[in-house]
Write an enzyme that holds these catalytic residues in place. Structure first.
Site, PDB file in Angstrom:
ATOM      1  N   PHE A  86     -22.905  37.285  15.417  1.00 53.59           N
ATOM      2  CA  PHE A  86     -22.488  35.955  14.962  1.00 53.59           C
ATOM      3  C   PHE A  86     -23.326  34.875  15.635  1.00 53.59           C
ATOM      4  O   PHE A  86     -23.865  35.082  16.711  1.00 53.59           O
ATOM      5  CB  PHE A  86     -20.997  35.752  15.236  1.00 53.59           C
ATOM      6  CG  PHE A  86     -20.629  35.914  16.689  1.00 53.59           C
ATOM      7  CD1 PHE A  86     -20.627  37.162  17.290  1.00 53.59           C
ATOM      8  CD2 PHE A  86     -20.292  34.818  17.451  1.00 53.59           C
ATOM      9  CE1 PHE A  86     -20.305  37.304  18.630  1.00 53.59           C
ATOM     10  CE2 PHE A  86     -19.965  34.948  18.795  1.00 53.59           C
ATOM     11  CZ  PHE A  86     -19.976  36.204  19.378  1.00 53.59           C
ATOM     12  N   PRO A  87     -23.424  33.711  14.967  1.00 52.23           N
ATOM     13  CA  PRO A  87     -24.225  32.635  15.548  1.00 52.23           C
ATOM     14  C   PRO A  87     -23.634  32.138  16.870  1.00 52.23           C
ATOM     15  O   PRO A  87     -22.421  32.129  17.046  1.00 52.23           O
ATOM     16  CB  PRO A  87     -24.164  31.532  14.486  1.00 52.23           C
ATOM     17  CG  PRO A  87     -23.719  32.211  13.237  1.00 52.23           C
ATOM     18  CD  PRO A  87     -22.869  33.352  13.655  1.00 52.23           C
ATOM     19  N   CYS A  88     -24.509  31.721  17.788  1.00 53.88           N
ATOM     20  CA  CYS A  88     -24.070  31.178  19.079  1.00 53.88           C
ATOM     21  C   CYS A  88     -23.808  29.691  18.884  1.00 53.88           C
ATOM     22  O   CYS A  88     -24.655  28.961  18.417  1.00 53.88           O
ATOM     23  CB  CYS A  88     -25.174  31.375  20.112  1.00 53.88           C
ATOM     24  SG  CYS A  88     -24.804  30.706  21.731  1.00 53.88           S
ATOM     25  N   GLN A  89     -22.615  29.242  19.183  1.00 60.22           N
ATOM     26  CA  GLN A  89     -22.268  27.826  19.001  1.00 60.22           C
ATOM     27  C   GLN A  89     -21.532  27.319  20.231  1.00 60.22           C
ATOM     28  O   GLN A  89     -21.312  28.071  21.166  1.00 60.22           O
ATOM     29  CB  GLN A  89     -21.330  27.699  17.777  1.00 60.22           C
ATOM     30  CG  GLN A  89     -21.947  28.165  16.479  1.00 60.22           C
ATOM     31  CD  GLN A  89     -20.883  28.381  15.412  1.00 60.22           C
ATOM     32  OE1 GLN A  89     -20.042  29.246  15.539  1.00 60.22           O
ATOM     33  NE2 GLN A  89     -20.924  27.578  14.377  1.00 60.22           N
ATOM     34  N   ASN A 129     -25.120  38.996  20.006  1.00 59.35           N
ATOM     35  CA  ASN A 129     -25.443  37.572  20.033  1.00 59.35           C
ATOM     36  C   ASN A 129     -26.719  37.362  20.842  1.00 59.35           C
ATOM     37  O   ASN A 129     -27.223  38.298  21.456  1.00 59.35           O
ATOM     38  CB  ASN A 129     -24.283  36.786  20.671  1.00 59.35           C
ATOM     39  CG  ASN A 129     -24.166  35.377  20.114  1.00 59.35           C
ATOM     40  OD1 ASN A 129     -25.148  34.638  20.098  1.00 59.35           O
ATOM     41  ND2 ASN A 129     -22.994  34.998  19.660  1.00 59.35           N
TER      42      ASN A 129
END
Ligand SMILES: C[S@@+](CC[C@H](N)C(=O)[O-])C[C@H]1O[C@@H](n2cnc3c(N)ncnc32)[C@H](O)[C@@H]1O
Length: 411
Positions: A86-89, A129
Site C-alpha cells: 500500500f502507498p506510504c502516507q 511498503n
C-alpha cells in the site's frame, strides 16, 4: 471454486493488487494459495491498465474489483491471508467530531486496511511498503509506524517486520522494501514455539529463517518499547506524542516491541547484465537525446533555491553512475522509469556499445515477473510505471513457502 478448497487451502485476499505481484509470487510457491478476492484501482485515471493486466492473467471474475478500496471494503469475504503493498502516507490521527472521538486522517489507506482486518480477522497478514515508512514523518520520526503497530496490536495481532534489499538475496535489483508479517496473537506459539524476541529476530522468526542474518549492529537497538501501554492514553495521544527509532528488523509480541539493525548474510549477486535481453534490441530504446543532457541530470550538483517561506537554501544531489553498472544488481526502478530523469536506467548496449534505456521486458525481469507480463494492451510507458509500483516477486515466493509451512502448524 468450492471444489478446489481443502484443509490446506490458504484463502487469500490481495489488496492494492497492481499487476498481481503478490498473487504470482504465492502461486509460484504453492497451489494451496487460492486468491478469493482482489482489489486494484488507480485513483483519478479513466484507463485502469494495471487492473486490465491483472484480469488478463487471472481471468474475469466478480472477485476482482476495480474501485476505490474505501468503497468496496465491506464486501471482502472471509479469508486466511491478507496481502498488499500500500502507498506510504501520513497516518496522523485527530480528535474527530463523532462520538468515538478518534479519527484517522481522511483518505489514508491504512485505515481501510485496519477496517478490513477488524471485520474479517484474517489469521495472517503480509504487507509491503517503502522502507522510509519506519522513519516517517520526517519531523516526528517513527510516528506512523508506531500508529501501525498500535492499531495492529489493538486488532489482536503480533507481528514481525524486516527491510529487505532484494539484491542481498540474489535478485537483480537493489530494491529495499519493508515487509510486515502479522498474525493473530493466539497463533504465535503454534507457529513459532516459545521463542522470545531475540530468537525470533535472529534466526527462528518468519523473516530471519528465510532471509538469513550475518550479524547485528548492537548500537542500533531498541528493547521493551511498550506500544500497548498506559504510556499513551489513546491513539490521538500516540499520534501527537510518539516518536521512536525503528530499525530494519523488529518483532512485536503482545504490544511490546524489539527492533534492531541486522546485517544480511548476502547471497551471490545477480547482475544487471545477466537479465538483459540478448540479440538485437529495437531501435526505439536507443538514446536519441543529447548525452550531455543525461550526463547533466546524473551529475552531482549544488543549486541555490528558495523555500516556501522565502529563505534561500542549497539543494544538492550526488553523482550517479552513467551509464549504469552492468556488473552489479540494478538500482531501484521507479514509476518514472519511462521518462528521462536522473533515476532512469541508461546502459551501454552489449551488442552495439551504444547507450540505451531498459526494455519493458528487462524492467519485468528486474522484478522477477515473467517476460511480457505487462504486455496486455497498455501503452509502453505504463509497462514501466506498473513495474515501478510492483514488488520483487521471488521474494514473495520465498515468503509463501514459509507461510505454507506455518499454516501446516495452525490448521
Ligand atoms: C505499491 S502498488 C502495489 C503493486 C502490486 N504489489 C504489484 O505487484 O503490482 C499500490 C497499488 O495500489 C493502487 N491504489 C492506490 N490507491 C488505491 C485505492 N484507493 N484503492 C485501491 N487501490 C489503490 C495503485 O493503483 C497501485 O497499483
Amino acid at each position: 471454486m468450492g471444489n478446489n478448497i481443502n484443509k490446506r487451502t490458504i484463502r487469500v485476499v490481495e489488496l492494492f493488487a497492481g499487476v498481481g505481484g503478490f498473487r504470482l509470487g504465492l502461486e509460484r510457491a504453492s497451489s494451496n494459495f487460492l486468491t478469493i478476492y482482489a482489489n486494484q484501482w488507480e485513483p483519478g485515471r479513466t484507463k485502469q491498465w494495471a487492473f486490465e493486466c491483472y484480469v488478463s492473467h487471472f481471468g474475469e471474475s466478480e472477485n476482482h474489483t476495480n474501485e476505490d478500496i474505501a468503497i468496496v471494503k465491506n464486501e471482502i469475504p472471509q479469508h486466511d491471508l491478507l496481502v498488499g503493498g500500500f502507498p506510504c502516507q501520513d497516518y496522523s490521527v485527530a480528535h474527530g467530531n463523532n462520538a468515538k472521538g478518534i479519527q484517522g486522517k481522511k483518505g489514508v489507506l491504512w485505515w481501510e486496511i485496519i477496517d478490513i482486518i477488524k471485520n474479517q480477522e484474517p489469521s495472517l497478514i503480509l504487507l509491503e511498503n517503502v522502507d522510509r515508512l519506519i522513519r516517517s514523518p520526517h519531523l516526528q520520526r517513527g510516528r506512523d509506524f508506531g500508529i501501525m503497530l498500535k492499531t495492529l496490536f489493538d486488532a489482536g495481532y503480533d507481528c514481525e517486520w524486516r527491510v529487505i534489499n532484494a539484491a542481498d538475496y540474489g535478485h537483480p535489483q537493489r530494491r529495499k522494501r519493508i515487509f510486515i508479517f502479522a498474525y493473530k496473537r493466539n497463533l504465535r506459539v503454534k507457529m513459532f514455539g516459545r521463542f522470545g524476541f531475540k530468537k525470533l529476530l535472529l534466526g527462528k522468526g518468519f523473516f530471519s529463517d528465510i532471509f538469513p542474518i550475518r550479524e547485528v549492529n548492537k548500537n542500533k537497538n531498541i528493547e521493551n518499547l511498550d506500544i500497548n501501554s498506559s504510556n499513551f492514553s489513546d491513539l490521538v495521544d500516540l499520534s501527537e506524542n510518539f516518536t521512536s527509532n525503528f530499525y530494519n528488523s523488529g518483532v512485536m509480541i503482545k504490544g511490546v516491541v524489539y527492533s534492531t539493525e541486522v546485517i544480511p548474510k548476502k547471497e551471490k549477486e545477480t547482475t544487471l547484465r545477466e537479465i538483459l535481453e540478448t540479440g538485437e534490441v529495437d531501435e526505439r530504446f536507443f538514446i536519441k537525446e543529447s548525452l550531455e543532457k543525461i550526463e547533466y541530470l546524473k551529475s552531482s550538483k549544488r543549486i541555490e533555491r528558495i523555500n516556501p517561506i522565502g529563505e534561500p537554501y542549497i539543494y544538492s544531489e550526488g553523482q550517479m553512475f552513467f551509464p549504469d553498472l552492468l556488473d552489479r544488481p540494478a538500482r531501484t526502478m521507479l514509476t518514472s522509469e519511462a521518462s528521462i530523469n536522473r533515476s532512469t536506467h541508461v546502459i551501454e548496449d552489449v551488442e552495439t556499445s551504444r547507450f540505451r534505456f531498459l526494455t519493458p521486458i528487462e524492467a519485468e525481469r528486474l522484478n522477477g515477473f515473467d517476460d511480457n507480463w505487462t504486455n496486455t494492451g497498455m501503452p509502453e510507458r505504463f509497462r514501466y510505471f506498473t513495474m515501478g509500483n510492483a514488488l520483487v516477486v521471488p521474494l514473495i515466493t520465498t515468503m509463501g513457502k514459509k507461510i505454507e509451512k506455518l499454516w501446516g502448524r495452525i490448521i
